[in-house]
Design a protein around this motif. Structure first.
Motif, PDB file in Angstrom:
ATOM      1  N   THR A   1       0.687   4.721 -13.522  1.00 30.73           N
ATOM      2  CA  THR A   1       0.418   4.081 -12.246  1.00 30.73           C
ATOM      3  C   THR A   1       0.833   4.998 -11.108  1.00 30.73           C
ATOM      4  O   THR A   1       1.864   5.672 -11.187  1.00 30.73           O
ATOM      5  N   VAL A   2       0.004   5.051 -10.046  1.00 31.34           N
ATOM      6  CA  VAL A   2       0.285   5.875  -8.871  1.00 31.34           C
ATOM      7  C   VAL A   2      -0.028   5.076  -7.618  1.00 31.34           C
ATOM      8  O   VAL A   2      -0.869   4.164  -7.635  1.00 31.34           O
ATOM      9  N   ALA A   3       0.649   5.408  -6.512  1.00 31.59           N
ATOM     10  CA  ALA A   3       0.421   4.713  -5.247  1.00 31.59           C
ATOM     11  C   ALA A   3       0.812   5.605  -4.084  1.00 31.59           C
ATOM     12  O   ALA A   3       1.770   6.387  -4.177  1.00 31.59           O
ATOM     13  N   PHE A   4       0.077   5.481  -2.985  1.00 27.06           N
ATOM     14  CA  PHE A   4       0.422   6.153  -1.737  1.00 27.06           C
ATOM     15  C   PHE A   4       1.249   5.230  -0.857  1.00 27.06           C
ATOM     16  O   PHE A   4       1.007   4.011  -0.813  1.00 27.06           O
ATOM     17  N   HIS A   5       2.206   5.812  -0.140  1.00 25.53           N
ATOM     18  CA  HIS A   5       2.903   5.094   0.921  1.00 25.53           C
ATOM     19  C   HIS A   5       1.888   4.833   2.043  1.00 25.53           C
ATOM     20  O   HIS A   5       0.967   5.631   2.257  1.00 25.53           O
ATOM     21  N   PRO A   6       2.015   3.708   2.766  1.00 19.44           N
ATOM     22  CA  PRO A   6       1.069   3.421   3.860  1.00 19.44           C
ATOM     23  C   PRO A   6       0.960   4.537   4.889  1.00 19.44           C
ATOM     24  O   PRO A   6      -0.073   4.676   5.550  1.00 19.44           O
ATOM     25  N   SER A   7       2.013   5.341   5.033  1.00 22.60           N
ATOM     26  CA  SER A   7       1.966   6.463   5.979  1.00 22.60           C
ATOM     27  C   SER A   7       1.141   7.627   5.455  1.00 22.60           C
ATOM     28  O   SER A   7       0.757   8.524   6.216  1.00 22.60           O
ATOM     29  N   GLY A   8       0.898   7.654   4.131  1.00 24.86           N
ATOM     30  CA  GLY A   8       0.197   8.754   3.508  1.00 24.86           C
ATOM     31  C   GLY A   8       1.059   9.965   3.241  1.00 24.86           C
ATOM     32  O   GLY A   8       0.578  10.986   2.734  1.00 24.86           O
ATOM     33  N   LYS A   9       2.347   9.877   3.556  1.00 29.59           N
ATOM     34  CA  LYS A   9       3.236  11.028   3.427  1.00 29.59           C
ATOM     35  C   LYS A   9       3.917  11.121   2.055  1.00 29.59           C
ATOM     36  O   LYS A   9       4.441  12.177   1.702  1.00 29.59           O
ATOM     37  N   ASP A  10       3.929  10.032   1.314  1.00 29.44           N
ATOM     38  CA  ASP A  10       4.599  10.011   0.019  1.00 29.44           C
ATOM     39  C   ASP A  10       3.680   9.457  -1.058  1.00 29.44           C
ATOM     40  O   ASP A  10       2.830   8.591  -0.787  1.00 29.44           O
ATOM     41  N   VAL A  11       3.885   9.945  -2.282  1.00 31.42           N
ATOM     42  CA  VAL A  11       3.199   9.411  -3.459  1.00 31.42           C
ATOM     43  C   VAL A  11       4.249   8.961  -4.458  1.00 31.42           C
ATOM     44  O   VAL A  11       5.218   9.689  -4.721  1.00 31.42           O
ATOM     45  N   ALA A  12       4.086   7.773  -4.998  1.00 28.15           N
ATOM     46  CA  ALA A  12       4.979   7.251  -6.033  1.00 28.15           C
ATOM     47  C   ALA A  12       4.216   7.156  -7.342  1.00 28.15           C
ATOM     48  O   ALA A  12       3.009   6.897  -7.357  1.00 28.15           O
ATOM     49  N   ALA A  13       4.935   7.362  -8.438  1.00 32.04           N
ATOM     50  CA  ALA A  13       4.319   7.267  -9.753  1.00 32.04           C
ATOM     51  C   ALA A  13       5.346   6.809 -10.771  1.00 32.04           C
ATOM     52  O   ALA A  13       6.545   7.036 -10.618  1.00 32.04           O
ATOM     53  N   SER A  14       4.860   6.170 -11.821  1.00 37.92           N
ATOM     54  CA  SER A  14       5.733   5.732 -12.899  1.00 37.92           C
ATOM     55  C   SER A  14       4.924   5.664 -14.184  1.00 37.92           C
ATOM     56  O   SER A  14       3.692   5.735 -14.164  1.00 37.92           O
ATOM     57  N   GLY A  15       5.659   5.525 -15.295  1.00 38.76           N
ATOM     58  CA  GLY A  15       4.957   5.485 -16.567  1.00 38.76           C
ATOM     59  C   GLY A  15       5.839   5.072 -17.713  1.00 38.76           C
ATOM     60  O   GLY A  15       6.757   4.256 -17.560  1.00 38.76           O
TER      61      GLY A  15
END
Length: 208
Positions: free
Chosen positions: A179-193
């Motif tokens: 799973t991946v997601a962008f922060h609403p600001s577009g400055k950060d990416v989060a991921a997990s697995g």
């Protein structure tokens, strides 16, 4: 079994994908509204475009073919013929994501590939190929310029949508990324697995 679920952008409809079908319910009354059937085996992903114009379903047969079907939304749209059917990928379609403006639809699969499609015509815009194993999830940046993808090769990749080129690989997971997601600001990416760890990267220096 329900394998995928999504709200419509206005929050009025809930779509739930099962085996060979997607059912639609009212989010306020919880009453069933209708369904579409005839989908190829298990539905693994459903998505509404952010502008509310399209609804897409991803399914397919393992190790054989992927399938994407797109409807133009409207009142009781599930009773209308689908707008497009795309035989996409060489394996099940695992995830779908619309660009913020709704003009692109991205798909992933167990076949290691990502494709960008025009949801209005079903035409392929470009392939994105650099993952070396199944791709489990993807997400567009809020401005629609970048795409993040994660998969069984233990990496998160950042793609430039305009060029179709990978601009960065973020790889420190000890297991597959699902799973991946962008922060609403577009400055950060989060991921997990599968290693049960959430990782967040500052991507402001990753380039254009």
């Amino acid at each position: 079994q329900i394998g995928a679920i999504a709200f419509s952008p206005d929050g009025s409809i809930v779509a739930a994908g099962g085996y060979g079908e997607v059912s639609f319910s009212s989010a306020s009354t919880r009453k069933a509204l209708g369904k579409v059937t005839g989908l190829t085996e298990a539905v693994r992903t459903v998505a509404f475009s952010p502008d509310g114009k399209y609804f897409a379903v991803g399914a397919g047969r393992p190790a054989q073919e992927g399938e994407i079907k797109v409807w133009r939304t409207g009142e009781s749209f599930w009773t209308n013929p689908r707008l497009q059917t795309v035989k996409a990928h060489r394996d099940c379609v695992y995830a779908l994501a619309f660009s913020p403006d709704g003009k692109l639809l991205a798909s992933t699969s167990y076949d290691h590939m990502i494709y960008l499609w025009d949801p209005a015509t079903g035409q392929q815009i470009k392939p994105l190929k650099e993952h070396t194993d199944s791709v489990f999830d993807l997400a567009f940046s809020p401005d629609g310029k970048w795409l993040a993808s994660g998969g069984a090769d233990r990496t998160v990749k950042l793609w430039n949508i305009a060029s179709g080129k990978r601009i960065h690989t973020l790889g420190s997971s000890t297991e597959g990324v699902n799973t991946v997601a962008f922060h609403p600001s577009g400055k950060d990416v989060a991921a997990s697995g599968f290693d049960r760890t959430i990782r967040i990267w500052d991507i402001t220096g990753s380039g254009d």
